[in-house]
Design an enzyme around this catalytic site. Structure first.
Site, short mmCIF file in Angstrom:
data_model
loop_
_atom_site.label_atom_id
_atom_site.label_comp_id
_atom_site.label_asym_id
_atom_site.label_seq_id
_atom_site.Cartn_x
_atom_site.Cartn_y
_atom_site.Cartn_z
CG ASN A 180 8.93 -12.13 13.52
OD1 ASN A 180 10.15 -12.30 13.08
ND2 ASN A 180 8.02 -13.01 13.30
N GLY A 202 1.38 -7.25 3.83
CA GLY A 202 2.45 -8.08 3.46
C GLY A 202 3.67 -7.60 4.41
CD GLN A 231 7.66 -2.85 6.93
OE1 GLN A 231 7.11 -4.00 6.58
NE2 GLN A 231 7.08 -2.01 6.64
N GLY A 265 0.86 -1.28 -0.11
CA GLY A 265 -0.02 -0.01 0.02
C GLY A 265 0.89 1.30 0.05
CG PHE A 266 4.36 1.15 -0.47
CD1 PHE A 266 5.40 0.74 0.33
CD2 PHE A 266 3.95 0.43 -1.37
CE1 PHE A 266 5.89 -0.48 0.25
CE2 PHE A 266 4.71 -0.71 -1.82
CZ PHE A 266 5.59 -1.37 -0.98
N GLY A 277 7.63 0.50 10.59
CA GLY A 277 6.94 0.38 9.38
C GLY A 277 7.60 1.23 8.37
CD GLU A 278 5.22 5.21 7.41
OE1 GLU A 278 4.73 6.03 6.47
OE2 GLU A 278 4.68 5.27 8.67
CE LYS A 338 12.49 3.89 20.28
NZ LYS A 338 13.26 5.06 20.36
MO1 MOS Z 1 2.01 4.93 5.37
S1 MOS Z 1 2.51 6.56 3.91
O1 MOS Z 1 1.72 5.85 6.80
O2 MOS Z 1 0.62 4.31 4.64
#
Ligand code: MOS
Length: 684
Positions: free
Chosen positions: A577, A460, A584, A232-233, A649-650, A646
């Protein structure tokens, strides 16, 4: 903790590699019709005519939905930043950007719908458009959100004047597209008075709430589900055009309608990252101590959608400086509305700030690593608040040790191997952390298993696997005893897979629900809704941190840059994990590599239209571009967030572009201040 902290492979791995995993467009539905979207081809104007008669007798065509016959939508529907004009599809004849949907052609088969959509004559009255982004555009206006807005700490101009060395440069990033592997697809149908849909998205509850408002339905009358999602991003965080149009189709034709965007349509009509033009001024004493950081960022937006690309957010947390000033300017243009993409704000913002820091190190004659260590703040440089946890120094030191930074000769353009120049670079970075309220339901089953239901989504990233481990530990059972249910808006309010806050938010609800079930001696069913904010959230500065190191080669004959090594050390608190977390963050680093070297949305200056809206023209990193990547985590525990996480993800995406740009300077002696680092820019 038995399951949390263990490197388990993805639960759904076998389903994915055997093709059994179903994505939104794979799920069979009885009586399905197919909708094909027609997009505007002019950058601004009005629809003059849509000649429905020309296609209604084509094979299989059921009809065409357009602005004259479409269901009326509620204009109040919105997203995170407020009412969202991008949701108001087929409501009037106005064309605000090329790529705006103007019709949905519905037919018995996908091919028939596509054929009729291609044949549908649409004429326009064109109006002058403006798609040319510049930082000093007269339409520019100050922008601000609770996440990022203007700050003034002390007197920036006085501190710059008193500095021994000042760097003042501009950095530019282009429009970039999310490019998730799975194109956006939705299938909608009416079950009596209830609107149901299978949709590819990042959070079914949030999107069901938007869809309910749009169609003026109560929330109970809308159900959105998802099975597997192919990335998705940020582009699937919103209620997408595929879902709105599928729902319109189902309403009009009284049967299930599936709308799947083509790859080109994903480029043209779903969100993108806006172009940015940033000016940074940094002043320091001769010993490298920062006196001032002044970070201004202009970015493009659409008047349809309020969105803030918060490029200056990390400038408020990374370094101690006596004076800090940040400003954001939004420039409205006749373009596809930008929205959050892969480390929004922070990814382009860190490219600018960390490039400027490298330039400062060069002019001071100080090791770029040492420059950062000397400016480590004791408290939030703008907020004055204590850090909840930080560990950036540990990331820098441990990364430097593993990378072999200590033997680096800091002078540029000295190392040649055969025909190529070789260089190394680093960047430090941060990304905000936290958790949002969600609900979770846990049922103790008769067979000693527990059903754990939460409206999470697995893009994913491995969310299924991580949440199963978290639930198992919270319920003090083996992971085999957990039956996890996710991806269904009927499971109740839940935060999306977004903002690097999915796992923290969902874990919060699951652990509280487990705690409540313990109070019932592990019997019955409990539901928890964590609508109260976490204790202490407001009195600490919470961020994840990382240090990224890169080694590149640059060919002075062809301009080709290749990344040879990447190493990231991350401080993300507790790692649920290690296998999935590594996946990720290296995925994020590859996104950063792609941003540094490849990604660039281009427009025709005359028509204002995208000219490279496909994977032939819009380049993203492929396997052959990606070197061996090393990524690891410094031990940590974030106080006040369940399990001490924390969010990972990004953060991997942020920082990598600057590390690569700094390595390219070290290799070639030339600063690349506009992304991507194209061959022609290296040759110049
Ligand atoms: Mo992300 S750009 O926080 O879906």
């Amino acid at each position: 903790m038995k399951a949390v902290g263990v490197a388990q492979p993805r639960i759904e791995g076998p389903a994915k590699v055997t093709g059994a995993a179903r994505y939104a467009a794979d799920i069979p539905i009885e009586g399905l019709a197919f909708g094909a979207v027609v997009l505007a081809t002019v950058s601004r104007g009005r629809i003059r005519e849509i000649d429905v008669g020309a296609v209604c007798d084509l094979p299989g065509v059921l009809g065409v939905i357009h602005h004259r016959n479409a269901p009326r939508l509620n204009p109040k529907a919105g997203g995170f930043f407020g009412p969202d004009g991008q949701l108001q599809l087929l409501q009037d004849e106005v064309i605000p950007f090329a790529g705006r949907p103007v019709a949905l052609v519905v037919a018995e088969t996908f091919e028939q719908a596509q054929a009729a959509a291609h044949a549908l004559p649409v004429t326009y009255d064109e109006e002058p458009h403006d798609t040319g982004f510049t930082a000093d555009h007269p339409a520019g206006r100050p922008a601000s959100t609770i996440f990022d807005g203007p700050v003034d700490v002390a007197d920036v101009e006085a501190e710059l004047a008193a500095s021994s060395v000042v760097v003042e440069e501009r950095y530019r990033t282009p429009e970039e597209h999310h490019s998730a592997m799975e194109p956006h697809s939705a299938t909608a149908w009416w079950d009596g008075e209830r609107l149901e849909a299978i949709d590819s998205n990042q959070g079914p509850f949030v999107i069901a709430a938007t869809l309910a408002t749009l169609f003026s339905l109560s929330l109970e009358k809308v159900r959105i589900r998802t099975e597997h999602v192919g990335g998705g991003f940020g582009s699937k965080g919103l209620c997408g055009p595929q879902l709105i149009l599928a729902a319109m189709g189902a309403q009009r034709f009284g049967r299930p309608v599936r709308v799947t965007l083509t790859r080109t349509q994903v480029f043209l009509t779903t969100a993108m990252r806006p172009a940015t033009d940033q000016r940074i001024r940094i002043g320091a004493d001769a010993d490298g101590r920062l006196r001032a950081i002044w970070h201004e960022s202009a970015f493009e937006i659409s008047p349809l959608v309020e969105y803030i690309e918060g490029c200056t957010e990390l400038t408020k947390t990374l370094y101690a400086a006596r004076a800090i000033r940040t400003r954001l300017t939004a420039v409205p243009l006749d373009i596809l509305p930008p929205y959050s993409m892969r480390g929004p704000g922070a990814a382009p913002g860190s490219f600018a700030l960390e490039s400027a820091m490298d330039e400062l190190a060069e002019r001071l004659g100080i090791d770029p690593l040492e420059l950062r260590l000397r400016n480590e703040p004791a408290t939030g440089p703008v907020s004055g608040l204590p850090f909840s946890s930080r560990n950036l120094v540990e990331c820098l030191r441990e990364g430097a040790r593993r990378f072999g930074w200590g033997t680096r000769d800091h002078r540029p353009r000295l190392r040649r191997e055969g025909s190529v120049l070789v260089g190394t670079g680093l960047a430090a970075t941060s990304f905000s952390a936290g958790a949002f309220p969600s609900s979770a339901t846990i049922t103790a089953e008769a067979d000693a298993t527990f059903t754990v239901a939460i409206g999470a989504t697995d893009l994913g990233t491995g969310a299924r696997t991580a949440l199963t481990a978290i639930a198992a530990d919270a319920l003090e059972v083996a992971t085999e005893q957990i039956r996890l249910r996710i991806s269904d808006s009927d499971l109740g309010p839940a935060w999306s897979a977004g903002g690097s806050r999915g796992t923290t938010s969902w874990a919060w609800a699951i652990t509280e629900a487990a705690e409540k079930l313990r109070g019932q001696e592990w019997r019955g069913t409990v539901t928890i809704d964590t609508t109260q904010s976490l204790g202490g959230l407001a009195d600490r500065e919470r961020h994840a941190y990382s240090a990224v190191f890169a080694e590149v080669t640059a060919d002075p004959a062809t301009g080709e840059v290749r990344v040879r090594r990447l190493l990231g050390m991350f401080a993300v608190g507790r790692v649920v994990n290690p296998l999935l977390a590594r996946s990720q963050v290296i995925g994020g680093m590859i996104g950063g590599l792609s941003m540094a070297l490849h990604e660039e949305g281009m427009r025709d200056p005359v028509t204002g239209r995208h000219v490279n809206a496909d994977f032939a023209g819009y380049h993203i990193a492929a396997h052959a571009d990606v070197p061996d990547i090393e990524a690891d985590f410094v031990p940590g525990h974030e106080p006040g967030i369940p399990l001490g996480m924390k969010g990972a993800g990004e953060i991997g995406n942020v920082g990598t572009a600057a590390a690569i740009v700094n390595a390219v300077w070290h290799a070639t002696g030339v600063r690349q201040r506009s992304l991507p680092i194209r061959l022609d820019r290296v040759l110049e």
